[in-house]
Write a protein that holds these residues in place. Structure first.
Motif, PDB file in Angstrom:
ATOM      1  N   VAL A  52      -3.565  -8.134  -0.730  1.00  0.00           N
ATOM      2  CA  VAL A  52      -3.023  -7.726   0.353  1.00  0.00           C
ATOM      3  C   VAL A  52      -1.424  -7.538  -0.179  1.00  0.00           C
ATOM      4  O   VAL A  52      -1.037  -8.513  -0.199  1.00  0.00           O
ATOM      5  N   ASP A  92      -0.011  -2.207   2.272  1.00  0.00           N
ATOM      6  CA  ASP A  92      -1.475  -1.981   2.994  1.00  0.00           C
ATOM      7  C   ASP A  92      -1.252  -2.163   4.459  1.00  0.00           C
ATOM      8  O   ASP A  92      -2.248  -1.978   5.389  1.00  0.00           O
ATOM      9  N   LEU A 103      -9.585 -11.997   0.907  1.00  0.00           N
ATOM     10  CA  LEU A 103      -8.318 -11.451   0.774  1.00  0.00           C
ATOM     11  C   LEU A 103      -7.239 -12.528   0.271  1.00  0.00           C
ATOM     12  O   LEU A 103      -7.378 -13.699   0.457  1.00  0.00           O
ATOM     13  N   LEU A 150      -4.134  -5.460   7.827  1.00  0.00           N
ATOM     14  CA  LEU A 150      -4.660  -6.545   6.812  1.00  0.00           C
ATOM     15  C   LEU A 150      -4.079  -7.619   6.628  1.00  0.00           C
ATOM     16  O   LEU A 150      -4.502  -8.646   6.351  1.00  0.00           O
ATOM     17  N   ARG A 151      -2.618  -7.572   6.708  1.00  0.00           N
ATOM     18  CA  ARG A 151      -1.791  -8.897   6.643  1.00  0.00           C
ATOM     19  C   ARG A 151      -2.191  -9.789   7.644  1.00  0.00           C
ATOM     20  O   ARG A 151      -1.955 -10.993   7.588  1.00  0.00           O
TER      21      ARG A 151
END
Length: 158
Positions: free
Chosen positions: A93, A97, A155, A101-102
């Protein structure tokens, strides 16, 4: 008696050249050891191997980091260090992105961050296929294993 012979001039010249070479080599030797990438890889593997959702944090003592699907690299003043990941692929990540996603990396459930499971799976696939590059290393690396339906991923980021 006080004259310089031709041979001694060449000896001194040769000695000066060799000394300059040794000094150049000594100045290029790193003053610090390279960072240790194995503990970072072990942290990532411990989360990735978990049968359930899991999260871990690991301090990073390096200037730059490169996270690939199956390998992690650290770069510091003493050089580079790399370690392979036993449980992969992982999803890096990074800044490009987007926030979704973070947010999932930092603890938000994927169903709240993404509209559908297929969108989540598509973002994971697109991010997995990116070529890894050196990024500024965070102080603490966050690793999170998430699952939503058939889509599951480990992740890794900050």
């Amino acid at each position: 008696m006080f004259d310089t012979t031709v041979e001694s001039t060449y000896v001194w010249l040769g000695l000066a050249i060799v000394s300059a070479g040794i000094l150049g080599f000594a100045l290029r030797v790193p003053t610090a050891p390279p960072p240790d990438a194995k503990p970072v890889a072990r942290t990532i593997d411990s989360v990735a191997a978990s049968p359930h959702e899991a999260t871990a944090r690991h301090p990073v003592d390096a200037r730059r980091i490169r996270i690939g699907a199956h390998r992690v690299g650290l770069r510091g003043p003493g050089g580079d260090a790399h370690a392979s990941l036993a449980y992969g692929p992982v999803v890096r990540v990074a800044g490009g992105d987007g926030d979704r996603l973070r947010r999932v990396l930092r603890g938000v459930p994927p169903e709240r961050a993404f509209g559908s499971e297929t969108t989540f799976a598509r973002v994971l696939d697109r991010t997995r296929t990116r070529e890894p590059s050196w990024q500024p290393a965070p102080e603490t690396l966050i690793v999170r294993r998430v699952t939503w339906g058939d889509a599951n991923a480990t992740l890794v980021g900050a």
